[in-house]
Structure formats: C-alpha cells, structure tokens
Write an enzyme that holds these catalytic residues in place. Structure first.
Site, short mmCIF file in Angstrom:
data_model
loop_
_atom_site.label_atom_id
_atom_site.label_comp_id
_atom_site.label_asym_id
_atom_site.label_seq_id
_atom_site.Cartn_x
_atom_site.Cartn_y
_atom_site.Cartn_z
N GLY A 23 -9.19 -5.07 -7.68
CA GLY A 23 -9.20 -3.64 -7.93
C GLY A 23 -9.22 -2.83 -6.65
N ALA A 24 -8.40 -3.25 -5.69
CA ALA A 24 -8.46 -2.70 -4.33
C ALA A 24 -7.56 -1.49 -4.13
CB ALA A 24 -8.08 -3.79 -3.32
N ASN A 25 -6.92 -1.01 -5.20
CA ASN A 25 -5.94 0.06 -5.01
C ASN A 25 -6.57 1.44 -4.85
OD1 ASN A 25 -6.17 -0.60 -8.09
ND2 ASN A 25 -5.62 1.56 -7.99
N GLY A 27 -10.70 3.88 -4.90
CA GLY A 27 -12.13 3.94 -5.11
C GLY A 27 -12.93 2.93 -4.33
N GLY A 29 -13.04 -0.32 -4.48
CA GLY A 29 -12.30 -1.46 -3.97
C GLY A 29 -11.60 -1.15 -2.66
N TYR A 174 -18.84 -1.46 -22.70
CA TYR A 174 -18.96 -1.35 -21.25
C TYR A 174 -20.31 -1.86 -20.77
CZ TYR A 174 -19.10 0.61 -16.54
OH TYR A 174 -19.21 0.76 -15.18
#
Length: 307
Positions: A23-25, A27, A29, A174
């Site tokens: 999830g590095a794209n 925020g 990450g 969640y």
C-alpha cells in the site's frame, strides 16, 4: 509492554537492507517508504495500481533522494497476485511492512470471495508473510511490521461469520480485520520465539492520521464528516508513519511490541510503545484465527509450528 520511547532512530543508517512496503502509493505507506529510503534502505513499493504506484515512486525518489526504490504490482485482494509477487522474489528480505488496507467500505468481495476488509487487511497480509517467510529467514535480523488501528479495541473475531456471509456491517468488519492484524502479530511472535528464529514481529498504529483510507466509504456526506474529524483530531500522514518507522527500525523493539502515538487517546503525538486491547492476548482465539487463516488462504508457515 511497559517500555516507552519517542526515539525514531532517525540517525541510524539502513544501507544494505531491503524492505517491502504494501500500500505504498499514498498516505502512511508512501511516508514509510520515504522514511526508510532517506536512511539508505532499498525499498520495494508494493502497489495494486501500477499507475498510482509509478506516481508514488517518483514522489518517493524526489522526497528521499534515493535511487534504490522499485515498484512491483501487488493486489492483496487476489491470492494469485500474492503468490506471483512471492514467487518472483529473490534473495533475502530484511523488512516487510504490512500496511495496505481498506476501511468501512460497502460490501465487496475479493477475487477469491473473501469479504474485502478481512480479505485485504488480514488474509492478504497473512498469505504474503507466509509466502515470503523463506526470504525473511535469509536475513539475520528480519522484521515483519503489521499496521493495525485504534479500531481493534472495538473488534471481535466472529468465527461464526468471518466472511460476513450472514450479515455485513462495515465498521464491524473493519474492527475485526484490525484486531486480526494484531492477533496475527502476537501469534507470529509466539511461533518464531518457540522455533528460536531471530525474526521480530511487531505492530503499529498511526492514531488518527489524514490519509486517503476513507476514500472507499459510501457517500460524500460521510467523507466530509470523517475528513473534518480527522483534520481537527488527527495528525499528518508524516506523523502517522512515525510509529510504523519506529517499529520497523528502532533498536529497542522486541517481538510482539505495539507502537502508536503517545498523546491523549493515542490519537496523535510522538511514537511510543502502547498497549493493545486485552483481547489481543487471548492465545486460544489467536491460534484458532491462525488455523482459519491457513485454511482460507491455503498458506502454511513451513517450519514454524504452533507455540
């Protein structure tokens, strides 16, 4: 868990170490990638969208000045994608940051039919960690850091309806997924210690951080309300990433540690060791969740028996 610290070890170099951040794209990450790269680590940005990942790669290169950043496609909502990513991995892996996630989305299913939040937030990372276990074992000081949330305190593992087949409530799903993240961390720590492996499994949460995690929620009114709340009560994604970076690199980190902001309610502040909800430490539930995760994903942790 009675130690605390605000030391992010910012001056310690990470040259020669290889990290993967899911999830590095954007925020948390992306800020985690930048923080690791600035200290010399070679970082793989594991992103579902190659287009958004390419944009993030350029941002990370500009912000960190590093040339040791690469992009690889990874969809945690597809076990085949997780297996493909792991099959193509070569060499040792020093750090795996399980960060990617979705929050309180309308009911959706992953490619494999799992409820999306449980499937991506927990099962995808459970499978990824297990399939990269041999690469982690090749490192003399490997770490696995899994990102949880304050929401875990309201979670319960509903074994009767893990996949929300009977009833779906977005926040319940969640909360369950974030509790599962922490129970996975603690159970992984138990097992690696029982096996005598040097791997460290730790966890972190960002408090209330302004990221795009709310993007999957239903309705503009909800997004406006949540955005305003996070702006008033929360902190930036840069600050939110600090507990993650501490768990990933701090010299004082032990297996099973959990880091978050030290301010009131752990919503913001300096990174410190914090306490999980008591339910996280239920060994019977954790072992049952581990067994269910193995059955659902088909991924077993070779050479790592139950504690």
């Amino acid at each position: 868990m009675n130690r605390s610290t605000t030391d992010t070890s910012a001056n310690d170099r990470l040259d020669g170490l290889t990290a993967v951040v899911t999830g590095a794209n954007s925020g948390l990450g992306l800020q985690t990638v930048i923080g690791l790269a600035r200290r010399g680590a070679s970082v793989v940005l594991a992103c579902r969208s190659e287009e958004r990942g390419a944009a993030a790669l350029e941002r990370a290169r500009d912000a960190s000045g590093s040339t040791s950043l690469t992009l690889r496609q990874l969809d945690l909502g597809s076990l085949e994608s997780v297996r493909s990513f792991s099959r193509d991995w070569t060499g040792p892996l020093d750090l795996l940051v399980n960060n990617a996630g979705v929050m309180a989305t309308p009911l959706k299913r992953t490619v494999d039919g799992f409820e999306q939040q449980f499937g991506i937030n927990h099962l995808g990372h459970f499978a990824l960690t297990g399939l990269l276990l041999e690469a982690l074992r090749q490192s003399p000081s490997a770490r696995v850091v899994t990102v949880s949330s304050l929401a875990h305190k309201r979670g319960r593992i509903d074994f009767a309806d893990l996949n929300a087949d009977a009833r779906y409530r977005p926040w319940k799903a969640y909360n369950q997924s974030k509790l599962a993240n922490l129970m996975f961390t603690v159970e992984l720590d138990r097992r690696v210690r029982a096996a005598g492996w040097p791997l460290i499994a730790a966890a972190a949460h960002p408090g209330l951080s302004m990221t795009n995690l709310t993007a999957g929620m239903r309705g503009a009114a909800v997004l406006d309300l949540m955005g305003g709340f996070f702006r008033i009560m929360g902190q930036s994604d840069v600050d939110g990433a600090k507990p993650i970076l501490l768990a990933a690199t701090g010299p004082q980190v032990h297996g099973g540690d959990y880091y978050g902001p030290d301010g009131r309610g752990e919503t913001r502040g300096n990174p410190a060791l914090v306490a999980p909800a008591p339910s996280v430490l239920d060994e019977d539930v954790a072992a049952k969740l581990w067994a269910a995760s193995e059955e659902l994903t088909g991924v077993t942790y070779a050479g790592l028996p139950a504690a």
